[in-house]
Design a protein around this motif. Structure first.
Motif, short mmCIF file in Angstrom:
data_model
loop_
_atom_site.label_atom_id
_atom_site.label_comp_id
_atom_site.label_asym_id
_atom_site.label_seq_id
_atom_site.Cartn_x
_atom_site.Cartn_y
_atom_site.Cartn_z
N GLN A 287 1.75 -0.13 -12.00
CA GLN A 287 1.62 -0.37 -10.56
C GLN A 287 2.34 -1.64 -10.07
O GLN A 287 3.09 -1.58 -9.09
CB GLN A 287 0.13 -0.46 -10.18
CG GLN A 287 -0.10 -0.71 -8.70
CD GLN A 287 -1.57 -0.65 -8.32
OE1 GLN A 287 -2.28 0.22 -8.81
NE2 GLN A 287 -2.02 -1.54 -7.46
N HIS B 191 9.86 -1.78 -5.67
CA HIS B 191 9.99 -1.00 -4.44
C HIS B 191 10.30 -1.88 -3.22
O HIS B 191 11.04 -1.46 -2.32
CB HIS B 191 8.70 -0.21 -4.19
CG HIS B 191 8.71 0.62 -2.95
ND1 HIS B 191 9.48 1.76 -2.82
CD2 HIS B 191 8.05 0.47 -1.76
CE1 HIS B 191 9.29 2.28 -1.62
NE2 HIS B 191 8.44 1.51 -0.96
N ARG C 212 -2.82 6.96 -4.29
CA ARG C 212 -2.83 5.72 -3.53
C ARG C 212 -2.85 4.51 -4.47
O ARG C 212 -3.57 4.50 -5.47
CB ARG C 212 -4.05 5.65 -2.61
CG ARG C 212 -3.91 4.46 -1.65
CD ARG C 212 -5.16 4.11 -0.91
NE ARG C 212 -4.90 2.95 -0.06
CZ ARG C 212 -5.82 2.08 0.32
NH1 ARG C 212 -7.07 2.23 -0.06
NH2 ARG C 212 -5.49 1.05 1.09
N HIS D 117 5.60 -1.40 -7.60
CA HIS D 117 5.47 -1.91 -6.24
C HIS D 117 6.42 -3.06 -5.96
O HIS D 117 7.07 -3.11 -4.90
CB HIS D 117 4.03 -2.34 -5.99
CG HIS D 117 3.17 -1.26 -5.42
ND1 HIS D 117 1.82 -1.38 -5.23
CD2 HIS D 117 3.49 0.00 -4.99
CE1 HIS D 117 1.33 -0.26 -4.71
NE2 HIS D 117 2.32 0.58 -4.56
N VAL E 254 7.39 5.11 -6.28
CA VAL E 254 6.68 5.34 -5.03
C VAL E 254 7.10 6.69 -4.49
O VAL E 254 8.30 6.96 -4.34
CB VAL E 254 6.98 4.23 -4.01
CG1 VAL E 254 6.47 4.61 -2.62
CG2 VAL E 254 6.34 2.91 -4.45
N ARG E 255 6.13 7.57 -4.23
CA ARG E 255 6.43 8.89 -3.71
C ARG E 255 5.27 9.36 -2.84
O ARG E 255 4.10 9.07 -3.13
CB ARG E 255 6.71 9.89 -4.84
CG ARG E 255 5.69 9.94 -5.94
CD ARG E 255 6.15 10.83 -7.09
NE ARG E 255 6.33 12.20 -6.65
CZ ARG E 255 6.95 13.13 -7.36
NH1 ARG E 255 7.44 12.83 -8.56
NH2 ARG E 255 7.09 14.36 -6.91
N ARG F 86 7.54 5.54 -13.41
CA ARG F 86 6.83 5.88 -12.18
C ARG F 86 7.66 5.44 -10.98
O ARG F 86 8.59 4.65 -11.11
CB ARG F 86 5.46 5.19 -12.13
CG ARG F 86 4.29 6.00 -12.66
CD ARG F 86 4.43 6.43 -14.07
NE ARG F 86 3.22 7.10 -14.56
CZ ARG F 86 3.10 7.59 -15.77
NH1 ARG F 86 4.08 7.47 -16.66
NH2 ARG F 86 1.99 8.21 -16.14
N ASP G 246 0.87 -1.18 0.00
CA ASP G 246 0.00 0.00 0.00
C ASP G 246 0.90 1.23 0.00
O ASP G 246 1.22 1.80 1.04
CB ASP G 246 -0.91 -0.03 1.23
CG ASP G 246 -2.01 1.03 1.18
OD1 ASP G 246 -1.99 1.86 0.25
OD2 ASP G 246 -2.88 1.02 2.08
N GLU G 247 1.33 1.64 -1.19
CA GLU G 247 2.27 2.75 -1.34
C GLU G 247 1.84 3.64 -2.50
O GLU G 247 1.51 3.13 -3.58
CB GLU G 247 3.69 2.24 -1.60
CG GLU G 247 4.30 1.40 -0.49
CD GLU G 247 4.73 2.24 0.70
OE1 GLU G 247 4.67 3.49 0.61
OE2 GLU G 247 5.16 1.66 1.71
N PRO G 248 1.83 4.97 -2.31
CA PRO G 248 1.40 5.87 -3.39
C PRO G 248 2.40 5.90 -4.55
O PRO G 248 3.61 5.81 -4.34
CB PRO G 248 1.32 7.23 -2.69
CG PRO G 248 2.27 7.11 -1.54
CD PRO G 248 2.22 5.70 -1.09
N ILE G 249 1.87 6.04 -5.75
CA ILE G 249 2.69 6.04 -6.96
C ILE G 249 2.49 7.33 -7.73
O ILE G 249 1.36 7.81 -7.90
CB ILE G 249 2.34 4.83 -7.85
CG1 ILE G 249 2.79 3.53 -7.18
CG2 ILE G 249 2.98 4.96 -9.23
CD1 ILE G 249 2.39 2.27 -7.94
#
Length: 310
Positions: A246, A253, A214, A250, A208-209, A206, A193-196
């Protein structure tokens, strides 16, 4: 409201029929309750469609009586500008008057771009529609990156596209992927659950930042192979949101980039493309509400990465 029937008109225009259940309902309100958007209704009225009540053309100001049969004949659609119909092989997994679901191979773009104006899945679908006399452009409901293989859903009409898009917003369309990634996992079930958001200085990549949108990805480990320090894992992946790249972002990441995905830290030592395949698509049909489940087997090039069995 579920249509009482669906069909093609004599000139192959798509049509839907609904039956009124009460007296005194205005035709405009009835159509809205039946899922016909204002934009679609405008196209029907002004671009070659028809609105019939018991076989007679009526305006939206008409009041209905219980038992009236309302038929919408949708206007013919032209292929989008820049989409050139081409003959090409298509692997059809499911097809009816509203939807076309295909198995896309790795290496084929879903839609044309400036660098690849032809040879795409959309070009070949447009060719199929032309050959069959289907008066529609290509409405991509679910798309895949060029190097990702698997299931792609296409709507045959802008109204069906609208209904499927609403289903996706409401979480009514479920996609499942399989991926082959570097490394082993300490847990068999993981939620990421990490914003992109877009990576600074890139129009493609892209990352994760904190200020991204979301993004939620669910991962289950199916099997792991290889010697210690050189393991690869086969994963089942479910998207709970639909951000660009996504799954790739993810997994990279958390230290498990896709095999073959050089953009996000993978290598092409074992496979020449990103090891990602859409294996399943489930939803309720936008017209009948019947459950639809489509599956696509994992291709051999992914299984061969570590000798995984089908």
């Amino acid at each position: 409201m579920t249509p009482s029937s669906t069909a093609m008109s004599a000139d192959n225009r798509f049509r839907l029929s609904f039956t009124a259940e009460a007296d005194g309902v205005g035709l405009r309100d009835f159509l809205a309750e039946s899922g016909i958007s204002r934009r679609t209704l405008t196209a029907v009225k002004y671009k070659g469609g028809e609105i019939l009540v018991n076989g007679e053309e009526k305006t939206v100001r008409h009041d209905l009586r219980a038992g009236d049969v309302v038929t919408i004949i949708f206007p013919p659609e032209k292929p989008a500008e820049g989409l050139f119909p081409e003959e090409g092989e298509l692997s059809v997994l499911y097809e009816d008057e509203a939807l076309l679901i295909l198995d896309k191979p790795a290496g084929q773009a879903t839609i044309p771009s400036r660098d690849a104006p032809s040879g795409t899945l959309a070009n070949h679908v447009a060719g199929k529609f032309r050959t069959e006399g289907t008066p529609a452009t290509v409405h991509i409901v679910t798309r895949l990156d060029r190097e990702t293989s698997g299931i792609v859903c296409i709507a045959k009409n802008r109204h069906i596209h609208h209904l499927m898009s609403e289903k996706m917003k409401e979480g009514g369309v479920h996609k499942r992927y399989e991926a082959i990634v570097r490394g082993s996992f300490s847990r068999q079930h993981v939620f990421i659950d990490e914003p992109i958001g877009r990576k600074e200085g890139s129009i493609i990549e892209r990352m994760v930042r904190p200020d991204g949108q979301r993004a939620l990805t669910e991962v289950r480990v199916l099997e792991t192979a290889g010697t210690p320090g050189e393991e690869v894992s086969r994963l089942s992946v479910i998207l709970h949101t639909g951000r660009t790249h996504q799954i790739r972002v993810h997994l990279a990441h958390i230290g498990h980039p896709l095999e073959g995905d050089t953009l996000y830290g993978g290598t092409t030592e074992r496979i020449g493309r990103q090891a990602l395949h859409c294996v399943g698509l489930t939803f309720n049909h936008p017209l009948t509400d019947a459950p639809i489940e489509v599956k696509s087997p994992v291709p051999d090039d992914m299984l061969a990465v570590a000798g995984f069995r089908r």
